[in-house]
Enzyme design. Structure first.
Site, PDB file in Angstrom:
ATOM      1  N   LYS A   2      59.150  32.007  14.302  1.00 53.22           N
ATOM      2  CA  LYS A   2      60.666  32.179  15.199  1.00 53.22           C
ATOM      3  C   LYS A   2      61.412  33.073  14.288  1.00 53.22           C
ATOM      4  CE  LYS A   2      62.317  28.057  12.764  1.00 53.22           C
ATOM      5  NZ  LYS A   2      63.118  26.656  13.151  1.00 53.22           N
ATOM      6  N   ASN A  31      59.750  36.509   4.030  1.00 53.09           N
ATOM      7  CA  ASN A  31      61.076  36.180   4.944  1.00 53.09           C
ATOM      8  C   ASN A  31      61.227  34.710   5.036  1.00 53.09           C
ATOM      9  OD1 ASN A  31      62.706  36.446   7.527  1.00 53.09           O
ATOM     10  ND2 ASN A  31      60.919  34.971   8.266  1.00 53.09           N
ATOM     11  N   TYR A  86      71.661  27.572  -1.593  1.00 52.91           N
ATOM     12  CA  TYR A  86      71.388  28.769  -1.004  1.00 52.91           C
ATOM     13  C   TYR A  86      71.538  30.141  -1.665  1.00 52.91           C
ATOM     14  CZ  TYR A  86      70.678  32.109   3.085  1.00 52.91           C
ATOM     15  OH  TYR A  86      70.119  33.103   3.810  1.00 52.91           O
ATOM     16  N   VAL A  98      72.855  36.578  11.889  1.00 50.16           N
ATOM     17  CA  VAL A  98      71.774  36.720  12.866  1.00 50.16           C
ATOM     18  C   VAL A  98      71.664  35.313  13.845  1.00 50.16           C
ATOM     19  CG1 VAL A  98      69.515  37.594  14.004  1.00 50.16           C
ATOM     20  CG2 VAL A  98      70.623  38.549  11.700  1.00 50.16           C
TER      21      VAL A  98
END
Length: 248
Positions: free
Chosen positions: A17, A91, A171, A204
């Site tokens: 996804k 990714n 993160y 995004v």
């Protein structure tokens, strides 16, 4: 000779996804055979089938960056079927702090830090180390680490940075570490035909980015795909957004 061995072969992790899915689509549109990596077999198969129905050579491969056994099984499969790997796009990633209430650096749990690093950093390093022998067999190997401008220490230290007040220790620091891996690996491979770069896709519209984000997945995938298909005289050891350099 097996026709598959004459084509470029790419593996995109976390690709069922979002940005990974779109990177897979854009690479396949360039005539590249794409192995769509996902840890969930049903979701990965459905995603690959959807792209196959668009006439693209995309195939599901089980790939969990936190499970070394699946990485080694994938490497064995790639070796047997293709004999090499031309492109690796790291990714797969998570952001466990995203939301209305972000824990401060003094409050974020060690468990959150460990879980985040396990996927965003250790998983990318493990995948790259295990697959590197196959990438070395490529005539033009490309490794793309999907990072974030939130991993830039320079930008985080600049009050004019748009995201200056967004301080997600787990993160952000996992992406800083991923960028360090990019720099170190690019240096190790500087005299080879392998190029290693980090990409910031931007904010995004994905599950992680939410509908509030300002970029489409097509726009977010653009820079990673560009880095994955750099020409022989392309750059290595860099950090890019919208095909322009970012500060470390």
């Amino acid at each position: 000779m097996n026709a598959d061995r004459l084509k470029k072969i790419a593996l995109v992790t976390g690709a069922n996804k979002g940005i990974g899915f779109e990177i897979s689509r854009q690479l396949a549109k360039q005539g590249i055979t794409v192995l769509l990596g996902a840890r969930n077999e049903q979701q990965g198969t459905e995603a690959a089938t959807k792209l196959s129905h668009e006439g693209l050579d995309v195939r599901f491969i089980k790939f969990d960056v936190t499970d070394e056994a699946t990485i080694r099984e994938a490497a064995k499969f790639i070796e047997e079927q293709f004999g090499k790997l031309d492109i690796l796009v790291n990714n797969a990633g998570v952001n466990l702090e995203y939301g209305a209430s972000v824990p401060t650096p003094s409050q974020v749990s060690l468990d959150t830090l460990r879980q985040t690093f396990e996927i965003n950093f250790f998983g990318a390093v493990a995948a790259t180390q295990i697959l590197l022998p196959l990438i070395r067999k490529s005539e033009a190997g490309r490794i793309v680490n999907v990072s974030s401008n939130l991993g830039s220490l320079t930008l985080h230290s600049d009050p004019s940075f748009d995201w200056y007040d967004v301080k997600q220790l787990a993160y952000d620091s996992s992406k800083t570490a991923l960028n360090a891996f990019t720099v170190h690996l690019a240096h190790e491979l500087r005299d080879t035909n392998i190029k290693v770069n980090s990409a910031h896709p931007g904010w995004v519209k994905t599950d992680m980015g939410s509908d509030a984000a300002d970029l489409t997945v097509e726009e977010g995938a653009d820079t990673p795909v560009w880095l994955a298909t750099l020409p022989d005289d392309g750059l290595t050891g860099g950090f890019f957004s919208k095909k322009q350099p970012l500060p470390w």
